[in-house]
Design a protein around this motif. Structure first.
Motif, short mmCIF file in Angstrom:
data_model
loop_
_atom_site.label_atom_id
_atom_site.label_comp_id
_atom_site.label_asym_id
_atom_site.label_seq_id
_atom_site.Cartn_x
_atom_site.Cartn_y
_atom_site.Cartn_z
N VAL A 74 0.75 -0.76 0.49
CA VAL A 74 -0.08 -0.40 -0.26
C VAL A 74 0.73 1.37 0.05
CG1 VAL A 74 -1.96 1.24 1.60
CG2 VAL A 74 -1.78 -0.93 1.50
N ILE A 75 0.25 2.17 -0.95
CA ILE A 75 0.80 3.50 -0.90
C ILE A 75 0.39 4.68 -0.61
CG2 ILE A 75 2.84 4.63 -2.91
CD1 ILE A 75 3.20 1.90 -3.48
N THR A 76 0.95 5.46 0.29
CA THR A 76 -0.17 6.70 0.36
C THR A 76 0.57 7.96 -0.23
OG1 THR A 76 -1.27 5.98 2.41
CG2 THR A 76 -1.37 8.29 2.21
N LEU A 77 0.53 8.73 -0.80
CA LEU A 77 0.62 10.15 -1.41
C LEU A 77 -0.14 10.86 -0.77
CD1 LEU A 77 0.83 9.51 -5.16
CD2 LEU A 77 2.32 9.07 -3.71
N SER A 78 0.74 11.52 -0.19
CA SER A 78 -0.06 13.07 0.57
C SER A 78 0.84 14.20 0.85
CB SER A 78 0.65 12.51 2.54
OG SER A 78 -0.15 13.18 3.34
N LYS A 79 0.34 15.38 0.70
CA LYS A 79 0.27 16.80 0.55
C LYS A 79 -0.75 17.28 1.90
CE LYS A 79 -0.10 20.36 -2.13
NZ LYS A 79 -0.11 21.43 -1.87
N GLY A 80 0.34 18.11 2.11
CA GLY A 80 -0.67 19.25 3.36
C GLY A 80 -1.34 20.41 2.97
N ILE A 81 -2.57 20.37 3.67
CA ILE A 81 -3.81 21.00 3.49
C ILE A 81 -3.60 22.43 3.82
CG2 ILE A 81 -5.94 21.70 3.61
CD1 ILE A 81 -6.04 18.48 4.07
N ASP A 82 -2.60 22.91 4.87
CA ASP A 82 -2.89 24.68 5.29
C ASP A 82 -1.60 23.95 6.22
OD1 ASP A 82 -2.70 26.88 6.39
OD2 ASP A 82 -4.35 26.56 7.78
N LYS A 83 -0.90 24.61 4.95
CA LYS A 83 1.35 24.34 5.95
C LYS A 83 1.17 25.70 6.90
CE LYS A 83 2.55 22.29 2.00
NZ LYS A 83 3.81 21.39 1.61
#
Length: 97
Positions: A74-83
């Motif tokens: 399982v690979i989760t790609l993640s990006k911060g929403i409110d830095k």
């Protein structure tokens, strides 16, 4: 689940698998930070990737895309929403859910 925290956003989560399914990737989740989740989602769809979830906004201030590779990892790609959001505010937000 065992949650091991190193530095800020440096986490290892060990989660017991409740299924009977056996595979190479059983119990392993790889998480990567990316700049554009939606672009990766579009590219994954075009490539015929197995999308397990997302893109979805999470309570922990992240937009994520969860994929499964052919070996079962399982690979989760993640990006911060409110830095600009403080880490403590994120933790409080997760606890309130």
């Amino acid at each position: 689940m065992a949650h091991i925290r190193g530095k800020k956003y440096q986490d290892i989560m060990l989660v017991a698998d409740q299924s009977e399914k056996q595979s190479n990737g059983k119990g392993v989740v790889l998480n990567f930070s990316v700049d554009d989740i939606d672009d990766f989602s579009d590219r994954a769809i075009k490539a015929g990737a197995k999308i397990l979830e997302g893109p979805i906004d999470r309570a922990w201030n992240a937009r994520e895309l969860v994929l499964c590779d052919p070996d079962g990892y399982v690979i989760t790609l993640s990006k911060g929403i409110d830095k600009g959001k403080a880490f403590e505010d994120v933790i409080d937000q997760v606890k309130s859910k």
